[in-house]
Scaffold this motif. Structure first.
Motif, PDB file in Angstrom:
ATOM      1  N   GLU A   1       2.480   4.953  -1.141  1.00  0.00           N
ATOM      2  CA  GLU A   1       1.894   6.199  -1.618  1.00  0.00           C
ATOM      3  C   GLU A   1       2.429   6.572  -2.989  1.00  0.00           C
TER       4      GLU A   1
ATOM      5  N   ASN B   1       0.825  -1.210   0.000  1.00  0.00           N
ATOM      6  CA  ASN B   1       0.000   0.000   0.000  1.00  0.00           C
ATOM      7  C   ASN B   1       0.864   1.267   0.000  1.00  0.00           C
TER       8      ASN B   1
ATOM      9  N   SER C   1      -2.363   4.177   3.422  1.00  0.00           N
ATOM     10  CA  SER C   1      -3.730   4.473   3.867  1.00  0.00           C
ATOM     11  C   SER C   1      -4.285   3.377   4.763  1.00  0.00           C
TER      12      SER C   1
ATOM     13  N   GLN D   1      -4.654   4.595  -4.206  1.00  0.00           N
ATOM     14  CA  GLN D   1      -3.848   5.275  -3.203  1.00  0.00           C
ATOM     15  C   GLN D   1      -2.418   5.506  -3.693  1.00  0.00           C
TER      16      GLN D   1
END
Lengths: 407, 407
Positions: free
Chosen positions: A345, A343, B243, A379
């Motif tokens: 950025e 995950n 996130s 994301q």
DNA sequence: AATCTTTAATAAAAAATTTAAAAAGGTGTG
DNA sequence: CACACCTTTTTAAATTTTTTATTAAAGATT
């Protein structure tokens, strides 16, 4: 300068106060190194010590010729602050970038300026069992011709391909010597702290310190050259893993019963998503009679390299575009895995093949749409690296700074 | 107690010294919480403050009824140290473990002891659009019957399946309400800090704080229940990603054109390596006439669940063993990816399916031999979790402690 | 059993840091 | 252009922390 290079052992013997003060000194130098000139007030705020404390240390650092007053900053409605910054000859660091075909090196000053020409030497790792001595000689020469004071060189940073354990300073894949390594060997010869790291990780560090990963906390930096490498910034820190081998993205299993990879396994991602995969696809295609400007290259007896294919694509060659697209899609599948797991950025694509730009990005996006959960995929931003050819030397130097100044 | 629950905002207004003192207090409480009773000398060494400083703070904490003297420690050749530890009623934390079929909760004291019976309520997430009120009522009841002083409850920790953004306190997959969430709603109702996290991550936290991942820095915790979940400890910290969605191991693409997954994509790892995959394989096998004790289950009209298959395997059922082996091999392939990418020191397998133990581990090892670089593979130990059924409640409570006490 | 060594806790002295207040240097406004 | 206002720097006082020395207690040694 001794406060910079004091070893852990010496540090242990100091009293608590002395230790804290020395550490604060290092943190100030590090802060100024990565952020440029700052006022005492600003340093105080960032480093969470009172202004008087910071002021006395600053004065000590000025006396030691490490920092100087560098004019006044702009005012925001009050007295203009005095800016303090590192003296550009406060210290020097040697960065050495060892790649498969050549070794580059340069000396940087405390302002992060390259003060010697970037020397490049043709050293083919495969031909050498032990090029350490040759690299050493080049380094010695560079230091001498640079004219810097010998004791103002405070450290050496090295990056090279293959498995590297930065903690112990050992390199495994290339010229792995018994009970030694290039880092340890240089450490003895120069009597200086020497740090070594894998090239993909150093590029990640360069992006984190000077590139688009600056101020990010979770970023993956993928390098598409002949091989497929990756470095990861996790929790705002370079991820090395338990033994320094994290990030072998190129060697995750991808294709069942696939092609044999350099690493000895079959079907690694690198076999379908890398510069060499691109070249293989090109050769396969051309041999089956595909129409392409690349045929000229072959006919001229030139070696087909990734750069040529990228150029052809950028000139509109449909076949080149189609194989880049294929590679991009496979890479995208791999990136989908990374996104689900980490995950991030931001993902930065670098290396020669990444210069294919949109021809690469579009199929990656396509693969992501297909293989990753939208909530997650949204994301992550994906961009192309903007760092220049000396990124690795800069990254190596950043590593030295981090290692010397980090608590 | 107010020094524990002071918000960030209030903290900002304090002077530098007061802030540091308060933070040191929290660090001492946190240290004693996770490590049990310790001497002043030991605390001083660990927290890098002098013994007199620690002593005065300890005395303040004793006056505040947070810690007490707890006898003497063993001597290592000198005067025996006085041990200080948290008073067992210094504070309480409520842990709530929401799973797909039921919700469990219990109150823990500052000694990490469960002081109420672990209550379990049958709440099936799929049937409810919004079970928040019901869970709230159960929580209120539990707190009342527990007899603790209302203001000694200092926080609530919740874990639940699905995507959770712990930073904002939002849960997405289940009963995702507009502009609200169970955490925010509880925060308002209880006027207490409430933290929420995904269940796989909470299990990872539990392993890190109380289980085999204790004192490790890079550990992956895989949970094999009906689904396939993962939590990661990276750099000695739970990895949440940009996130909060990191760790979706079950949904990395694995099988080209595979079965449709719950997440909406095809061929996710979870479709071939999970409890539900196991049940599917069993049903497929049995319907083609495989010889197995599992046939009895079906004939009795019972629902086939992973546990039954594990039990059959442990009783020597060859068919059960063979499908577990299949699942294990696929999982091993996934783990190979994790190892290449993250170079962990430890992987912990938990959940019902992990109870298959050797029947699962052996095929995993086999897959690793096939799919990962030996140099990397050898760095990672793989073990089966030993945490009990209340692991999630413990993990939720640990999360509260970390959030309240972390700088 | 007596003495020595090691470690812990405590008290007093010394040092360092923070706070508070004042001075200095700029900006903007009436 | 004086004056209010703001921010940084300087200075001095107050506070906190650390260091050092001392005392107490336990284990090791002779």
């Amino acid at each position: 300068m001794d406060f910079l290079t004091k070893s852990e052992k010496v540090l242990e013997q100091l009293s608590n106060v002395e230790k804290k003060k020395l550490l604060l000194k290092r943190r100030i130098v590090r802060y100024l190194y990565f952020h440029g000139s700052k006022s005492a007030a600003e340093i105080s705020k960032k480093l969470k010590s009172s202004i008087p404390t910071i002021t006395t240390i600053i004065n000590e650092l000025i006396t030691a010729n490490v920092i100087t007053e560098q004019g006044q900053g702009i005012s925001s409605g009050g007295r203009r602050p005095i800016l303090y910054g590192l003296q550009n000859n406060a210290f020097y660091i040697l960065g050495i970038d060892i790649s498969r075909l050549s070794t580059k090196m340069a000396i940087l000053n405390s302002k992060l300026e390259i003060i010697t020409p970037v020397e490049s030497y043709s050293i083919k790792l495969k031909n050498y069992s032990n090029p350490i001595d040759e690299i050493y000689q080049h380094a010695i020469n560079l230091i001498e011709t640079s004219g810097i004071k010998p004791n103002s060189l405070i450290g050496i940073g090295i990056d090279m391909p293959g498995l590297v354990d930065s903690k112990s300073g050992t390199n495994y894949t290339y010229f792995n010597l018994k009970n030694s390594s290039i880092a340890l060997s240089f450490q003895e010869k120069f009597k200086l702290p020497v740090f070594i790291e894998n090239d993909a990780k150093i590029r990640a560090l360069a992006e984190y310190r000077y590139g688009q990963a600056k101020n990010t906390k979770n970023t993956l930096i993928i390098h598409l050259g002949w091989n497929l490498g990756m470095g990861m910034i996790i929790h705002g820190k370079l991820l090395r893993g338990h033994s320094g081998f994290a990030g072998e993205f190129g060697h995750i299993p991808m294709i069942e019963n696939g092609i044999l990879c350099n690493c000895g396994k079959q079907g690694c991602l690198e076999t379908v998503a890398s510069g060499s995969a691109l070249v293989r696809l090109a050769k396969e295609g051309l041999s089956t009679g595909k129409n392409s400007t690349l045929n000229n290259i072959i006919e001229n007896g030139e070696e087909l390299i990734p750069k040529t294919i990228i150029n052809a694509a950028n000139n509109g060659d449909q076949f080149a575009i189609s194989i880049i697209s294929k590679v991009g899609f496979e890479l995208g599948k791999g990136i989908a895995i990374l996104i689900q797991l980490l995950n991030p950025e931001l993902i930065i694509l670098g290396g020669r093949v990444a210069e294919a730009n949109q021809y690469l990005l579009t199929p990656i996006e396509q693969a992501l749409n297909h293989y990753s959960i939208p909530k997650l995929r949204n994301q992550t931003k994906i961009v192309i690296s903007k760092l220049g050819v000396n990124a690795n030397i800069l990254g190596s130097v950043a590593m030295v700074i981090e290692n010397i100044f980090e608590k």
